[in-house]
Each structure stands twice: as C-alpha cells, then as structure tokens.
Design a protein around this motif. Structure first.
Motif, PDB file in Angstrom:
ATOM      1  N   GLN A 188      27.934  53.283  14.387  1.00 38.04           N
ATOM      2  CA  GLN A 188      27.212  53.321  13.128  1.00 38.04           C
ATOM      3  C   GLN A 188      26.877  51.899  12.708  1.00 38.04           C
ATOM      4  O   GLN A 188      27.755  51.033  12.679  1.00 38.04           O
ATOM      5  N   SER A 229      23.170  56.005  12.819  1.00 33.07           N
ATOM      6  CA  SER A 229      24.071  56.227  13.950  1.00 33.07           C
ATOM      7  C   SER A 229      23.287  56.201  15.255  1.00 33.07           C
ATOM      8  O   SER A 229      22.172  56.722  15.325  1.00 33.07           O
ATOM      9  N   TYR A 231      33.377  71.743  12.791  1.00 33.24           N
ATOM     10  CA  TYR A 231      33.110  70.330  13.085  1.00 33.24           C
ATOM     11  C   TYR A 231      33.347  70.035  14.572  1.00 33.24           C
ATOM     12  O   TYR A 231      32.668  69.184  15.175  1.00 33.24           O
ATOM     13  N   ARG A 233      29.877  65.104   8.680  1.00 35.13           N
ATOM     14  CA  ARG A 233      30.478  63.766   8.611  1.00 35.13           C
ATOM     15  C   ARG A 233      31.753  63.707   9.448  1.00 35.13           C
ATOM     16  O   ARG A 233      32.020  62.718  10.128  1.00 35.13           O
ATOM     17  N   ARG A 234      32.551  64.772   9.417  1.00 36.02           N
ATOM     18  CA  ARG A 234      33.787  64.774  10.197  1.00 36.02           C
ATOM     19  C   ARG A 234      33.498  64.770  11.694  1.00 36.02           C
ATOM     20  O   ARG A 234      34.165  64.072  12.464  1.00 36.02           O
ATOM     21  N   ARG A 245      30.640  68.621  17.126  1.00 35.86           N
ATOM     22  CA  ARG A 245      30.960  67.429  17.920  1.00 35.86           C
ATOM     23  C   ARG A 245      30.677  67.676  19.394  1.00 35.86           C
ATOM     24  O   ARG A 245      30.081  66.838  20.081  1.00 35.86           O
ATOM     25  N   VAL A 287      32.525  58.555  16.432  1.00 32.69           N
ATOM     26  CA  VAL A 287      32.653  57.115  16.196  1.00 32.69           C
ATOM     27  C   VAL A 287      34.025  56.636  16.653  1.00 32.69           C
ATOM     28  O   VAL A 287      34.158  55.612  17.346  1.00 32.69           O
ATOM     29  N   ASP A 288      35.081  57.368  16.267  1.00 31.04           N
ATOM     30  CA  ASP A 288      36.446  56.975  16.623  1.00 31.04           C
ATOM     31  C   ASP A 288      36.653  56.937  18.136  1.00 31.04           C
ATOM     32  O   ASP A 288      37.454  56.150  18.637  1.00 31.04           O
ATOM     33  N   GLN A 334      32.351  61.272  12.595  1.00 32.56           N
ATOM     34  CA  GLN A 334      33.446  60.308  12.570  1.00 32.56           C
ATOM     35  C   GLN A 334      34.304  60.426  13.819  1.00 32.56           C
ATOM     36  O   GLN A 334      34.778  59.421  14.357  1.00 32.56           O
ATOM     37  N   ASP A 335      34.515  61.652  14.297  1.00 31.80           N
ATOM     38  CA  ASP A 335      35.253  61.844  15.553  1.00 31.80           C
ATOM     39  C   ASP A 335      34.564  61.110  16.701  1.00 31.80           C
ATOM     40  O   ASP A 335      35.210  60.475  17.530  1.00 31.80           O
ATOM     41  N   GLU A 395      22.900  62.361   8.859  1.00 30.05           N
ATOM     42  CA  GLU A 395      23.838  63.446   8.534  1.00 30.05           C
ATOM     43  C   GLU A 395      23.143  64.535   7.715  1.00 30.05           C
ATOM     44  O   GLU A 395      23.362  65.727   7.947  1.00 30.05           O
TER      45      GLU A 395
END
Length: 252
Positions: free
Chosen positions: A75, A81, A21, A61-62, A25, A68-69, A65-66, A46
């Motif tokens: 999203q 996204s 992941y 997804r992980r 990323r 996004v964070d 999400q990284d 995804e």
C-alpha cells in the motif's frame, strides 16, 4: 477477463468456504497467481471492491490487510494498493547496531552491493564536522546500492576517517566486518530518521516512482573511546522497511 469480472461474486462466492474475508483474500490471490494482476499492477480501491463483491468495507479491508501482512500487495500512501514485485518487507530494530549484510543474513535473504563511489576524498564541510577531522585529513567514502534477493532496498553513503579505513577497496560486502578485524567496529550510534519523498536519482536507483515515500537516516557511530568512526547518510525504500523501537515506562 477483467479484474471486475473476476471479482463478480456469482462466479466464486457461492461455493467458497470459510469466512468472507478469507474467501475474498483467496480470490485476490488467485487473480495474482493467474497473471490477471501482474507485479506492480494497481488493485481496485476498497470501496470499489466492496461494490463489486457486495461485501462490507470492513471485510474488504481485513482481506487486503492479510495480503499486505504477507507481502503479496503493498500500500502506497496517496496512491492505493499494488501487487508486490517481490521486494522483501523488513522489520528493522532500532536497538541493535548491525550491518545491512548481517540484517539480511539473519532473515535468510541474500544481500548484494552495487558500488556507486569508493575511495579517498577531500572531506566536505559536513564530513569535517561530523567526523571531527583536522585540516588536511582525508575521508574514506563508500556509497552503494544495497539489495536483498536482488531487489533494491537502500542507498548507503558512509564516510569514515582515512586512518580508520585507509584502503576502502578492502570493503567487499560488510564494512563492519572489515572494521572488526582492525578493532574499529563501532559500539554505539545515534540515528536520526526523517520521512521524505524520493527525488529522481534516488528513486531510479531504488526502482520506485519519483516522489515515492522513503526514509532518510543519518547515523553517527562511535568507538568505545567515544571517537566518531562512521557518518552514514542512507536512503531506504518506504515500502520495504518498518523500523521498530522497544519503549519502557520511565520511573520517576
């Protein structure tokens, strides 16, 4: 080069190091930093990324999400996204009564206001009720587009009794700073938050698509003597704000 070619695992995954992941990323970050994916550009779904890379949906997804964070991608519900345009992501506490200027300064962000309306007016029926005004009284209205680091964040429309703010032109940056000097800074408030889809005028001011997710917040603020001092109706970008409340177990 297309994003599909850029994500082809044969060109990067074999020699990459670290968890899968993290590798994905970094590859997605590279696509953004290189300009292959520009601000506001959509990312593949995804499911599509999993197919292109041979990675599991959980791994994809992980990685997403990284990003996004870290504010690199955003999203949008029902749309997918997108590469962030640099709009700050703000986590706003619901337990503190602070001004927009104070909130942004605490986060190290520069705030600015573009005035939409500022002056004394005959109150609307809603303002008469909300501010408990008597017949013949005027209301001070302050409507402005609020930005953080030059990115539009919210539209604030504040109404105050004219005897509390007889000269709205005194407000340059922080309303609460002006009220504080006169001993009229509110001490408590009641807020109502509603999820909305932004209509054309508000969407254009906030530089988001018509129908984008937003938050409507109505706030009634009070002085220590329980007098209503401010009635504010604000529209916030849904992709820029997370509102957080601390809850405690009720003891019975």
């Amino acid at each position: 080069m297309s994003i599909e070619d850029f994500l082809n695992p044969e060109s990067w995954m074999e020699n990459a190091q670290g968890p899968r992941y993290v590798q994905l990323r970094r590859r997605l970050e590279d696509s953004i930093q290189s300009g292959l994916l520009k601000a506001n550009a959509p990312l593949p779904a995804e499911r599509e990324i999993a197919t292109l890379t041979g990675l599991s949906r959980v791994t994809v997804r992980r990685a997403m999400q990284d990003l996004v964070d870290r504010g690199i991608i955003v999203q949008r519900q029902g749309s997918g996204s997108f590469v962030s345009d640099g709009t700050p992501k703000v986590e706003q506490s619901l337990s503190r009564l602070t001004s927009f200027t104070e909130d942004m300064a605490r986060r190290g962000l520069s705030s600015r206001a573009e005035w939409l309306t500022r002056g004394l007016f005959t109150p609307s029926p809603d303002e008469v009720i909300a501010l408990a005004l008597s017949s013949g009284e005027q209301v001070a209205r302050l409507s402005r587009l609020r930005t953080a680091n030059d990115k539009p964040m919210a539209i604030e429309r504040a109404s105050l009794p004219a005897d509390i703010l007889p000269n709205p032109d005194l407000v340059e940056k922080s309303l609460y700073e002006v009220l504080d000097k006169d001993g009229n800074r509110p001490e408590r408030a009641i807020q109502k938050i509603s999820a909305i889809n932004l209509e054309q005028d508000d969407a254009e001011l906030l530089s988001v698509p018509i129908g984008a997710a937003g938050l409507r917040i109505e706030r009634t603020s009070y002085l220590a003597n329980r007098r209503v001092v401010e009635f504010t109706r604000s529209i916030y970008r849904g992709d820029a704000y997370d509102f957080v409340a601390e809850l405690q177990l009720a003891h019975t």
